[in-house]
Design a protein around this motif. Structure first.
Motif, short mmCIF file in Angstrom:
data_model
loop_
_atom_site.label_atom_id
_atom_site.label_comp_id
_atom_site.label_asym_id
_atom_site.label_seq_id
_atom_site.Cartn_x
_atom_site.Cartn_y
_atom_site.Cartn_z
N LEU A 18 0.89 -1.38 0.11
CA LEU A 18 -0.09 0.02 0.13
C LEU A 18 0.70 1.37 -0.05
O LEU A 18 0.57 2.00 -0.88
CB LEU A 18 -0.91 0.10 1.12
N ILE A 19 1.71 1.36 0.91
CA ILE A 19 2.60 2.62 1.00
C ILE A 19 3.45 2.57 -0.12
O ILE A 19 3.70 3.76 -0.68
CB ILE A 19 3.35 2.40 2.19
N GLY A 20 4.22 1.50 -0.66
CA GLY A 20 5.06 1.64 -1.78
C GLY A 20 4.48 2.08 -3.05
O GLY A 20 5.13 2.90 -3.69
N VAL A 26 3.35 9.38 -5.85
CA VAL A 26 3.79 10.57 -5.37
C VAL A 26 5.22 11.36 -6.12
O VAL A 26 5.26 12.20 -6.50
CB VAL A 26 3.91 10.69 -3.92
N LEU A 27 5.80 10.36 -6.01
CA LEU A 27 7.16 10.39 -6.96
C LEU A 27 7.44 10.14 -8.17
O LEU A 27 8.32 10.28 -8.69
CB LEU A 27 8.51 10.07 -6.02
N SER A 28 6.37 9.81 -8.99
CA SER A 28 6.29 9.48 -10.28
C SER A 28 7.31 8.34 -10.65
O SER A 28 8.12 8.41 -11.56
CB SER A 28 6.57 10.78 -11.23
N ALA A 29 7.37 7.35 -9.93
CA ALA A 29 8.43 6.26 -10.08
C ALA A 29 7.57 4.96 -10.22
O ALA A 29 6.46 4.87 -10.23
CB ALA A 29 9.21 6.13 -8.52
N LYS A 30 8.34 3.93 -10.58
CA LYS A 30 7.71 2.49 -10.89
C LYS A 30 7.53 1.93 -9.38
O LYS A 30 8.46 2.29 -8.49
CB LYS A 30 8.79 1.60 -11.53
N PHE A 79 10.10 1.57 -6.75
CA PHE A 79 10.05 1.02 -5.37
C PHE A 79 9.48 -0.19 -5.34
O PHE A 79 8.72 -0.80 -6.18
CB PHE A 79 8.92 1.95 -4.62
N ILE A 80 10.32 -1.24 -4.63
CA ILE A 80 10.26 -2.72 -4.69
C ILE A 80 9.75 -2.98 -3.39
O ILE A 80 10.36 -2.78 -2.54
CB ILE A 80 11.56 -3.17 -5.11
N CYS A 162 8.01 8.35 4.20
CA CYS A 162 8.65 7.76 3.23
C CYS A 162 9.25 8.88 2.27
O CYS A 162 10.45 8.76 1.54
CB CYS A 162 7.99 6.74 2.44
N ARG A 163 8.40 9.65 1.67
CA ARG A 163 8.94 10.67 0.66
C ARG A 163 10.03 11.36 1.15
O ARG A 163 11.05 11.70 0.40
CB ARG A 163 7.69 11.68 0.31
N GLN A 164 9.94 11.84 2.43
CA GLN A 164 11.10 12.75 3.11
C GLN A 164 12.28 11.80 3.30
O GLN A 164 13.30 12.21 2.88
CB GLN A 164 10.72 13.10 4.74
N ALA A 165 11.96 10.42 3.52
CA ALA A 165 13.48 9.88 3.84
C ALA A 165 14.11 9.42 2.19
O ALA A 165 15.22 9.55 2.13
CB ALA A 165 13.06 8.12 4.22
N VAL A 166 13.19 9.44 1.02
CA VAL A 166 13.80 9.23 -0.26
C VAL A 166 14.69 10.54 -0.55
O VAL A 166 15.49 10.79 -0.98
CB VAL A 166 12.67 9.25 -1.37
#
Length: 173
Positions: A18-20, A26-30, A79-80, A162-166
């Motif tokens: 869910l979070i992934g 949010v970060l436009s990633a896979k 994100f995996i 998570c976004r802040q950690a990235v």
């Protein structure tokens, strides 16, 4: 910047999928749900309530490492989802891809148990949660590529952490 892989790690029910998916959006990633890459025999074992062995996990970890390497070589961010319960598993996922980071979705047993009891449509039975906590090797200080995220909060708060950690990883913090 070379490709990046962010592994959402933690016990079953901690919110990895869910979070992934949310932080990837949010970060436009896979987004790659590692559960989809389990060999059939692993899914069958877990569905029967049988914990996986280290040997069972090796082909799965190799598939996840290949996915991470692909992201790195294609200069993509992804994100995996992978429980990554033991340091040796995390070390396998680090091989060959220098931009691998982990977001450890950490929560207490009671909170995660309650979440697992509410979810439907997953092959991992609630009865295996204790074995997940027993197998978990909490990241140590020398694993500087891991950010601990407290999941005892609402989804929006956890996603933002998570976004802040990235962003912190990207800034070399």
């Amino acid at each position: 910047m070379a490709g990046e892989s962010y592994i959402l790690m933690g016990v079953s029910g901690s919110g990895k999928s869910l979070i992934g998916s949310k932080v990837a959006a949010v970060l436009s990633a896979k987004f790659i749900d590692g559960d989809d890459l389990h060999p059939a025999k692993n899914i069958d074992k877990m569905s029967e309530g049988i914990p996986l062995t280290d040997e069972d996990r090796l082909p799965w970890l190799a598939r996840l490492n290949d996915a991470s390497y692909s992201l790195y070589k294609k200069n993509e961010t992804g994100f995996i989802v992978c429980s990554s319960l033991k340091k040796q598993y995390r070390d396998i996922l680090r091989q060959g891809s220098p931009n691998v980071h982990f977001l450890w979705l950490d929560g207490d047993y009671e909170t995660i148990l309650a979440r697992m009891q509410r979810r439907a449509g997953h092959f991992m039975p609630v009865g295996l949660l204790k074995s997940q906590f027993d197998a978990l090797e909490c990241p140590q200080e020398d694993e500087r590529d891991i950010a601990r995220i407290d999941v005892n909060h609402d989804i929006e708060h956890v996603t933002e952490q998570c976004r802040q950690a990235v962003l912190a990883f990207r800034n070399g913090q």
